[in-house]
Design a protein around this motif. Sequence first.
Motif, PDB file in Angstrom:
ATOM      1  N   GLY A 183      23.730  28.977  40.452  1.00  0.00           N
ATOM      2  CA  GLY A 183      24.623  29.965  39.950  1.00  0.00           C
ATOM      3  C   GLY A 183      25.389  30.920  40.361  1.00  0.00           C
ATOM      4  O   GLY A 183      26.533  31.218  40.053  1.00  0.00           O
ATOM      5  N   VAL A 184      25.091  31.469  41.673  1.00  0.00           N
ATOM      6  CA  VAL A 184      25.683  32.078  42.733  1.00  0.00           C
ATOM      7  C   VAL A 184      27.086  31.434  43.122  1.00  0.00           C
ATOM      8  O   VAL A 184      28.071  32.128  43.069  1.00  0.00           O
ATOM      9  N   ALA A 185      26.795  30.248  43.500  1.00  0.00           N
ATOM     10  CA  ALA A 185      27.937  29.351  44.168  1.00  0.00           C
ATOM     11  C   ALA A 185      29.014  29.251  42.845  1.00  0.00           C
ATOM     12  O   ALA A 185      30.143  29.364  43.073  1.00  0.00           O
ATOM     13  N   ALA A 186      28.551  29.164  41.581  1.00  0.00           N
ATOM     14  CA  ALA A 186      29.516  28.895  40.570  1.00  0.00           C
ATOM     15  C   ALA A 186      30.239  30.060  40.074  1.00  0.00           C
ATOM     16  O   ALA A 186      31.438  30.140  39.941  1.00  0.00           O
ATOM     17  N   LEU A 187      29.493  31.231  40.116  1.00  0.00           N
ATOM     18  CA  LEU A 187      30.174  32.464  39.959  1.00  0.00           C
ATOM     19  C   LEU A 187      31.120  32.940  41.015  1.00  0.00           C
ATOM     20  O   LEU A 187      32.202  33.476  40.714  1.00  0.00           O
ATOM     21  N   ASP A 188      30.872  32.556  42.187  1.00  0.00           N
ATOM     22  CA  ASP A 188      31.697  33.011  43.548  1.00  0.00           C
ATOM     23  C   ASP A 188      32.943  32.103  43.267  1.00  0.00           C
ATOM     24  O   ASP A 188      34.053  32.482  43.637  1.00  0.00           O
ATOM     25  N   ARG A 189      32.848  30.832  42.873  1.00  0.00           N
ATOM     26  CA  ARG A 189      33.914  29.962  42.794  1.00  0.00           C
ATOM     27  C   ARG A 189      34.856  30.420  41.636  1.00  0.00           C
ATOM     28  O   ARG A 189      36.159  29.948  41.837  1.00  0.00           O
ATOM     29  N   SER A 190      34.303  30.780  40.496  1.00  0.00           N
ATOM     30  CA  SER A 190      35.142  31.381  39.531  1.00  0.00           C
ATOM     31  C   SER A 190      35.792  32.519  39.623  1.00  0.00           C
ATOM     32  O   SER A 190      36.783  32.809  38.890  1.00  0.00           O
ATOM     33  N   ARG A 191      35.494  33.360  40.701  1.00  0.00           N
ATOM     34  CA  ARG A 191      36.064  34.625  40.941  1.00  0.00           C
ATOM     35  C   ARG A 191      37.325  34.611  41.827  1.00  0.00           C
ATOM     36  O   ARG A 191      37.381  33.702  42.705  1.00  0.00           O
ATOM     37  N   PRO A 192      38.680  35.335  41.429  1.00  0.00           N
ATOM     38  CA  PRO A 192      39.858  35.015  42.081  1.00  0.00           C
ATOM     39  C   PRO A 192      39.721  35.493  43.518  1.00  0.00           C
ATOM     40  O   PRO A 192      38.806  36.528  43.737  1.00  0.00           O
ATOM     41  N   ARG A 193      40.314  34.954  44.348  1.00  0.00           N
ATOM     42  CA  ARG A 193      40.383  35.324  45.918  1.00  0.00           C
ATOM     43  C   ARG A 193      41.250  36.617  45.916  1.00  0.00           C
ATOM     44  O   ARG A 193      42.367  36.688  45.358  1.00  0.00           O
ATOM     45  N   ALA A 194      40.983  37.545  46.952  1.00  0.00           N
ATOM     46  CA  ALA A 194      41.737  38.429  47.140  1.00  0.00           C
ATOM     47  C   ALA A 194      43.085  38.263  47.703  1.00  0.00           C
ATOM     48  O   ALA A 194      42.970  37.741  49.149  1.00  0.00           O
ATOM     49  N   ARG A 195      43.943  38.704  47.503  1.00  0.00           N
ATOM     50  CA  ARG A 195      45.371  38.587  48.337  1.00  0.00           C
ATOM     51  C   ARG A 195      45.482  39.529  49.687  1.00  0.00           C
ATOM     52  O   ARG A 195      45.116  40.645  49.459  1.00  0.00           O
ATOM     53  N   ARG A 196      46.020  39.160  50.660  1.00  0.00           N
ATOM     54  CA  ARG A 196      46.219  39.900  51.905  1.00  0.00           C
ATOM     55  C   ARG A 196      47.423  40.068  51.914  1.00  0.00           C
ATOM     56  O   ARG A 196      48.452  39.316  51.849  1.00  0.00           O
TER      57      ARG A 196
END
Length: 89
Positions: A76-89
Amino acid sequence: MEISGIISAIVIGIVIGVLGRLVIPGRQRIGILLTILVGIVAALLGSAIAAGFDVGDTKGIDWLEWLIQIGLAALGVAALDRSRPRARR
């Protein structure tokens, strides 16, 4: 489910969520409240799955039930982590 069962699910969910988060390598981009929610759901689902396989209520510590719950929390944690957009730098 009685109030004691709900409180138990919350407490166990906190522990399961944190353990599931520790199993995943690297940094996760989800907050602690979402981790706890994942842990609560994993604890409830894991208990149901363990009961279905008749390993949920054994003498002593229910190691298989804990492993199922932690595995579900990690997924569940891995699935939610992957569904979150990455922060742009």
